[in-house]
Motif scaffolding. Structure first.
Motif, PDB file in Angstrom:
ATOM      1  N   PRO A 273       0.842  -1.201   0.000  1.00  0.00           N
ATOM      2  CA  PRO A 273       0.000   0.000   0.000  1.00  0.00           C
ATOM      3  C   PRO A 273       0.879   1.253   0.000  1.00  0.00           C
ATOM      4  CG  PRO A 273       0.010  -1.012   2.167  1.00  0.00           C
ATOM      5  CD  PRO A 273       0.754  -1.942   1.251  1.00  0.00           C
ATOM      6  N   PRO A 274       0.381   2.370  -0.546  1.00  0.00           N
ATOM      7  CA  PRO A 274       1.165   3.593  -0.539  1.00  0.00           C
ATOM      8  C   PRO A 274       1.455   4.059   0.885  1.00  0.00           C
ATOM      9  CG  PRO A 274      -0.943   3.917  -1.667  1.00  0.00           C
ATOM     10  CD  PRO A 274      -0.902   2.514  -1.178  1.00  0.00           C
ATOM     11  N   VAL A 275       2.621   4.635   1.069  1.00  0.00           N
ATOM     12  CA  VAL A 275       3.045   5.093   2.388  1.00  0.00           C
ATOM     13  C   VAL A 275       3.230   6.609   2.326  1.00  0.00           C
ATOM     14  CG1 VAL A 275       4.844   4.930   4.132  1.00  0.00           C
ATOM     15  CG2 VAL A 275       4.220   2.912   2.811  1.00  0.00           C
ATOM     16  N   VAL A 276       2.625   7.312   3.266  1.00  0.00           N
ATOM     17  CA  VAL A 276       2.796   8.764   3.347  1.00  0.00           C
ATOM     18  C   VAL A 276       3.915   9.035   4.352  1.00  0.00           C
ATOM     19  CG1 VAL A 276       1.715  10.952   3.941  1.00  0.00           C
ATOM     20  CG2 VAL A 276       0.384   9.174   2.815  1.00  0.00           C
ATOM     21  N   THR A 277       4.983   9.638   3.851  1.00  0.00           N
ATOM     22  CA  THR A 277       6.120   9.984   4.698  1.00  0.00           C
ATOM     23  C   THR A 277       6.322  11.495   4.630  1.00  0.00           C
ATOM     24  OG1 THR A 277       7.720   9.730   2.909  1.00  0.00           O
ATOM     25  CG2 THR A 277       7.215   7.755   4.202  1.00  0.00           C
ATOM     26  N   PRO A 278       7.078  12.057   5.565  1.00  0.00           N
ATOM     27  CA  PRO A 278       7.356  13.495   5.496  1.00  0.00           C
ATOM     28  C   PRO A 278       8.026  13.909   4.183  1.00  0.00           C
ATOM     29  CG  PRO A 278       7.936  12.662   7.656  1.00  0.00           C
ATOM     30  CD  PRO A 278       7.582  11.470   6.803  1.00  0.00           C
TER      31      PRO A 278
ATOM     32  N   VAL B 230       5.413  14.235   1.534  1.00  0.00           N
ATOM     33  CA  VAL B 230       4.615  15.445   1.744  1.00  0.00           C
ATOM     34  C   VAL B 230       5.365  16.656   1.185  1.00  0.00           C
ATOM     35  CG1 VAL B 230       3.637  16.990   3.489  1.00  0.00           C
ATOM     36  CG2 VAL B 230       3.372  14.516   3.732  1.00  0.00           C
ATOM     37  N   VAL B 231       6.669  16.733   1.415  1.00  0.00           N
ATOM     38  CA  VAL B 231       7.481  17.821   0.877  1.00  0.00           C
ATOM     39  C   VAL B 231       7.470  17.770  -0.655  1.00  0.00           C
ATOM     40  CG1 VAL B 231       9.841  18.734   0.697  1.00  0.00           C
ATOM     41  CG2 VAL B 231       8.940  18.022   2.919  1.00  0.00           C
ATOM     42  N   ILE B 232       7.570  16.575  -1.219  1.00  0.00           N
ATOM     43  CA  ILE B 232       7.509  16.419  -2.677  1.00  0.00           C
ATOM     44  C   ILE B 232       6.184  16.960  -3.204  1.00  0.00           C
ATOM     45  CG2 ILE B 232       7.343  14.713  -4.529  1.00  0.00           C
ATOM     46  CD1 ILE B 232       9.349  13.000  -2.881  1.00  0.00           C
ATOM     47  N   ALA B 233       5.094  16.595  -2.558  1.00  0.00           N
ATOM     48  CA  ALA B 233       3.774  17.065  -2.991  1.00  0.00           C
ATOM     49  C   ALA B 233       3.673  18.585  -2.900  1.00  0.00           C
ATOM     50  CB  ALA B 233       2.687  16.412  -2.152  1.00  0.00           C
ATOM     51  N   LEU B 234       4.199  19.167  -1.835  1.00  0.00           N
ATOM     52  CA  LEU B 234       4.159  20.621  -1.689  1.00  0.00           C
ATOM     53  C   LEU B 234       4.986  21.315  -2.768  1.00  0.00           C
ATOM     54  CD1 LEU B 234       4.385  21.014   2.190  1.00  0.00           C
ATOM     55  CD2 LEU B 234       2.396  21.377   0.722  1.00  0.00           C
TER      56      LEU B 234
ATOM     57  N   ALA C  14      13.064  24.911 -10.238  1.00  0.00           N
ATOM     58  CA  ALA C  14      13.826  24.519  -9.044  1.00  0.00           C
ATOM     59  C   ALA C  14      13.022  23.574  -8.150  1.00  0.00           C
ATOM     60  CB  ALA C  14      14.253  25.759  -8.266  1.00  0.00           C
ATOM     61  N   LEU C  15      11.742  23.860  -7.973  1.00  0.00           N
ATOM     62  CA  LEU C  15      10.907  22.996  -7.129  1.00  0.00           C
ATOM     63  C   LEU C  15      10.701  21.619  -7.746  1.00  0.00           C
ATOM     64  CD1 LEU C  15       8.207  25.538  -5.916  1.00  0.00           C
ATOM     65  CD2 LEU C  15      10.009  24.479  -4.543  1.00  0.00           C
ATOM     66  N   THR C  16      10.526  21.559  -9.062  1.00  0.00           N
ATOM     67  CA  THR C  16      10.359  20.271  -9.732  1.00  0.00           C
ATOM     68  C   THR C  16      11.637  19.446  -9.644  1.00  0.00           C
ATOM     69  OG1 THR C  16       8.741  21.238 -11.231  1.00  0.00           O
ATOM     70  CG2 THR C  16       9.723  19.147 -11.904  1.00  0.00           C
ATOM     71  N   MET C  17      12.782  20.097  -9.822  1.00  0.00           N
ATOM     72  CA  MET C  17      14.057  19.396  -9.705  1.00  0.00           C
ATOM     73  C   MET C  17      14.266  18.883  -8.280  1.00  0.00           C
ATOM     74  SD  MET C  17      17.878  20.740 -10.669  1.00  0.00           S
ATOM     75  CE  MET C  17      17.801  22.055  -9.478  1.00  0.00           C
ATOM     76  N   THR C  18      13.907  19.694  -7.302  1.00  0.00           N
ATOM     77  CA  THR C  18      14.012  19.272  -5.900  1.00  0.00           C
ATOM     78  C   THR C  18      13.101  18.078  -5.631  1.00  0.00           C
ATOM     79  OG1 THR C  18      14.519  21.529  -5.230  1.00  0.00           O
ATOM     80  CG2 THR C  18      13.734  20.031  -3.512  1.00  0.00           C
ATOM     81  N   ALA C  19      11.866  18.135  -6.124  1.00  0.00           N
ATOM     82  CA  ALA C  19      10.930  17.027  -5.927  1.00  0.00           C
ATOM     83  C   ALA C  19      11.459  15.751  -6.568  1.00  0.00           C
ATOM     84  CB  ALA C  19       9.555  17.385  -6.502  1.00  0.00           C
TER      85      ALA C  19
ATOM     86  N   LEU D 149      14.339  14.341  -4.464  1.00  0.00           N
ATOM     87  CA  LEU D 149      13.801  13.736  -3.243  1.00  0.00           C
ATOM     88  C   LEU D 149      13.109  12.412  -3.550  1.00  0.00           C
ATOM     89  CD1 LEU D 149      12.339  16.862  -1.429  1.00  0.00           C
ATOM     90  CD2 LEU D 149      14.294  15.481  -0.692  1.00  0.00           C
ATOM     91  N   TRP D 150      12.398  12.347  -4.670  1.00  0.00           N
ATOM     92  CA  TRP D 150      11.719  11.110  -5.064  1.00  0.00           C
ATOM     93  C   TRP D 150      12.737  10.000  -5.340  1.00  0.00           C
ATOM     94  CZ3 TRP D 150       7.231   8.960  -4.584  1.00  0.00           C
ATOM     95  CH2 TRP D 150       6.918   7.832  -5.337  1.00  0.00           C
ATOM     96  N   GLN D 151      13.805  10.351  -6.053  1.00  0.00           N
ATOM     97  CA  GLN D 151      14.852   9.362  -6.319  1.00  0.00           C
ATOM     98  C   GLN D 151      15.441   8.833  -5.010  1.00  0.00           C
ATOM     99  OE1 GLN D 151      17.646  11.444  -8.876  1.00  0.00           O
ATOM    100  NE2 GLN D 151      17.062  10.125 -10.577  1.00  0.00           N
ATOM    101  N   ARG D 152      15.745   9.738  -4.085  1.00  0.00           N
ATOM    102  CA  ARG D 152      16.316   9.318  -2.801  1.00  0.00           C
ATOM    103  C   ARG D 152      15.332   8.443  -2.032  1.00  0.00           C
ATOM    104  NH1 ARG D 152      17.714  13.639   1.667  1.00  0.00           N
ATOM    105  NH2 ARG D 152      18.337  14.782  -0.175  1.00  0.00           N
ATOM    106  N   ASP D 153      14.053   8.801  -2.066  1.00  0.00           N
ATOM    107  CA  ASP D 153      13.032   8.020  -1.373  1.00  0.00           C
ATOM    108  C   ASP D 153      12.915   6.621  -1.978  1.00  0.00           C
ATOM    109  OD1 ASP D 153      10.742   7.919   0.544  1.00  0.00           O
ATOM    110  OD2 ASP D 153       9.608   7.612  -1.321  1.00  0.00           O
ATOM    111  N   GLN D 154      12.954   6.521  -3.295  1.00  0.00           N
ATOM    112  CA  GLN D 154      12.849   5.225  -3.950  1.00  0.00           C
ATOM    113  C   GLN D 154      14.066   4.345  -3.667  1.00  0.00           C
ATOM    114  OE1 GLN D 154      10.072   3.954  -5.671  1.00  0.00           O
ATOM    115  NE2 GLN D 154       9.326   5.706  -4.502  1.00  0.00           N
ATOM    116  N   ARG D 155      15.264   4.945  -3.675  1.00  0.00           N
ATOM    117  CA  ARG D 155      16.469   4.177  -3.336  1.00  0.00           C
ATOM    118  C   ARG D 155      16.403   3.649  -1.913  1.00  0.00           C
ATOM    119  NH1 ARG D 155      19.292   8.124  -6.436  1.00  0.00           N
ATOM    120  NH2 ARG D 155      19.724   9.281  -4.525  1.00  0.00           N
TER     121      ARG D 155
END
Length: 83
Positions: free
Chosen positions: A9-14, A17-21, A62-67, A70-76
């Motif tokens: 199931p999908p997991v909501v992590t901090p 949330v930052v990626i979504a923002l 800049a925000l898209t690159m940051t997201a 962060l997504w890559q780091r989260d997936q790793r």
């Protein structure tokens, strides 16, 4: 036995949330037209309405690159460093 991968199931992590923002902020900024629908202050002769939108092009990049980073780091981290 099935060789299908285990579905988690999908997991909501901090971090997520930052990626979504990071991805939602440009939409909110551009959809809230009343906040920037004015002429003053001008910047090198360009009305606020236009330079504010052009500034958001850079901020959105800049925000898209940051997201993405962060997504890559989260997936790793979630998949144990396998790539």
């Amino acid at each position: 036995m099935s060789d299908a991968p285990e579905v988690r199931p999908p997991v909501v992590t901090p971090v997520r949330v930052v990626i979504a923002l990071c991805l939602i902020a440009p939409f909110v900024a551009m959809l809230w037209v009343g906040s920037y629908a004015k002429v003053d202050p001008t910047f090198i002769g360009i009305p606020f309405f236009y330079w504010y939108q052009m500034l958001w092009v850079l901020i959105s990049t800049a925000l898209t690159m940051t997201a993405y980073k962060l997504w890559q780091r989260d997936q790793r981290a979630r998949h144990g460093g396998a790539k």
